[in-house]
Design a protein around this motif. Structure first.
Motif, PDB file in Angstrom:
ATOM      1  N   THR A  30     -57.356 -63.337-100.975  1.00 15.42           N
ATOM      2  CA  THR A  30     -58.790 -63.640-101.096  1.00 15.42           C
ATOM      3  C   THR A  30     -59.409 -64.019 -99.744  1.00 15.42           C
ATOM      4  OG1 THR A  30     -58.185 -65.884-101.761  1.00 15.42           O
ATOM      5  CG2 THR A  30     -58.709 -64.362-103.518  1.00 15.42           C
ATOM      6  N   THR A  31     -58.661 -64.734 -98.923  1.00 12.80           N
ATOM      7  CA  THR A  31     -59.199 -65.095 -97.599  1.00 12.80           C
ATOM      8  C   THR A  31     -59.418 -63.817 -96.779  1.00 12.80           C
ATOM      9  OG1 THR A  31     -57.771 -67.052 -97.756  1.00 12.80           O
ATOM     10  CG2 THR A  31     -58.885 -66.678 -95.650  1.00 12.80           C
ATOM     11  N   ASP A  84     -49.945 -68.948 -97.883  1.00  9.60           N
ATOM     12  CA  ASP A  84     -49.997 -69.798 -99.075  1.00  9.60           C
ATOM     13  C   ASP A  84     -49.836 -71.262 -98.711  1.00  9.60           C
ATOM     14  OD1 ASP A  84     -50.330 -67.772-101.085  1.00  9.60           O
ATOM     15  OD2 ASP A  84     -48.294 -67.132-100.587  1.00  9.60           O
ATOM     16  N   GLY A  95     -46.993 -64.366 -99.482  1.00  7.51           N
ATOM     17  CA  GLY A  95     -46.498 -63.438-100.496  1.00  7.51           C
ATOM     18  C   GLY A  95     -47.100 -63.662-101.867  1.00  7.51           C
TER      19      GLY A  95
HETATM   20  C1  5RP Z   1     -50.473 -62.188 -99.788  1.00  2.00           C
HETATM   21  C2  5RP Z   1     -50.448 -63.395 -98.920  1.00  2.00           C
HETATM   22  C3  5RP Z   1     -51.714 -64.148 -98.766  1.00  2.00           C
HETATM   23  O1  5RP Z   1     -51.987 -64.318 -97.410  1.00  2.00           O
HETATM   24  C4  5RP Z   1     -51.552 -65.508 -99.415  1.00  2.00           C
HETATM   25  O2  5RP Z   1     -51.122 -65.344-100.752  1.00  2.00           O
HETATM   26  C5  5RP Z   1     -52.859 -66.300 -99.385  1.00  2.00           C
HETATM   27  O3  5RP Z   1     -53.766 -65.747-100.271  1.00  2.00           O
HETATM   28  P1  5RP Z   1     -55.229 -66.271-100.461  1.00  2.00           P
HETATM   29  O4  5RP Z   1     -56.007 -65.930 -99.239  1.00  2.00           O
HETATM   30  O5  5RP Z   1     -55.711 -65.542-101.683  1.00  2.00           O
HETATM   31  O6  5RP Z   1     -55.186 -67.766-100.706  1.00  2.00           O
HETATM   32  O7  5RP Z   1     -49.446 -63.761 -98.367  1.00  2.00           O
HETATM   33  O8  5RP Z   1     -49.205 -61.621 -99.967  1.00  2.00           O
END
Ligand code: 5RP
Length: 225
Positions: A30-31, A84, A95
């Motif tokens: 999402t980021t 994460d 991931g």
């Molecule tokens: C995807 C990732 C993302 O960078 C991680 O899950 C962060 O996601 P978000 O921006 O939605 O919080 O590693 O495989």
């Protein structure tokens, strides 16, 4: 605290690091979706992108940004992605979006790995967010057992086949005190494609979106924060 607002702030701040003519490595999540929106405003200045997932590729193309095949590149000028969790030594888990293998490849290829996170991702000890591991399907029971021996509680991520045709297990309740050695140990297990620990190759620059500002960590100057 509005997490999305902080993600967006970090994502837009990443534009300052994108130089004209660059092929930009783009992560997943999402980021990063906010970053793709931001990147589309300067699409006429860049050469295009390589992407860590089918989901990001679709979005990039929708925004009119050309996506090249990773196979055709030996290195990248910059790779932009989120995480994460991150500890104060800048070790990360990644991931959540199941794209960890391609993310690790792009991070390794990049001269500059720019990580964009909101401040809720900063933790004392990694492992509160379950640790994703991409594995080849037949190794499922073996890796489950090995994770239990390491003190974790593995769970199969239902209905997910990675872009590489593998499966994901998420390991709960790990208190990852030594991320570098755990990354090595899990990666060495036969059947593991990639563990979502990014400790050997950390980001070069980290942009942390806060309520009203951005914190920038340059890992050449700071060994921890
Ligand atoms: C995807 C990732 C993302 O960078 C991680 O899950 C962060 O996601 P978000 O921006 O939605 O919080 O590693 O495989």
């Amino acid at each position: 605290m509005n997490v999305n607002k902080m993600k967006k702030r970090a994502a837009w701040a990443a534009l300052d690091y994108i130089h004209p003519g660059t092929v930009v490595g783009v992560g997943t999540g999402t980021t990063v979706f906010y970053f793709i929106e931001a990147l589309s405003t300067i699409k006429h200045l860049i050469s295009g992108a390589v992407s860590s997932s089918h989901a990001s590729t679709v979005l990039l193309q929708k925004k009119g940004i050309e996506v090249f095949n990773i196979k055709d590149f030996r290195s990248l000028t910059i790779y932009v992605d989120s995480a994460d969790e991150m500890n104060r030594f800048m070790h990360m888990t990644k991931g959540g979006g199941a794209a960890l293998t391609r993310e690790k490849i792009l991070a390794a290829m990049a001269k500059k790995f720019l990580c964009i996170i909101d401040k809720s991702k900063i933790v004392d000890i990694l492992g509160q967010f379950p640790l994703p591991i991409e594995i080849v399907p037949i190794a499922f029971s073996y890796i489950f057992e090995e994770m239990i021996k390491m003190g974790g509680q593995p769970k199969y991520r239902k209905n997910v086949i990675t872009d590489n045709g593998n499966i994901i297990i998420d390991v709960y309740n790990l208190h990852i005190k030594d991320p570098i050695s755990m990354e090595k140990k899990i990666n060495a297990l036969p059947g593991v494609v990639t563990v979502g620990l990014f400790a050997a190759r950390i980001a070069d620059v980290i942009l942390i979106g806060e309520e009203n500002s951005i914190k920038t960590i340059n890992n050449k100057q700071n060994k921890s924060f």
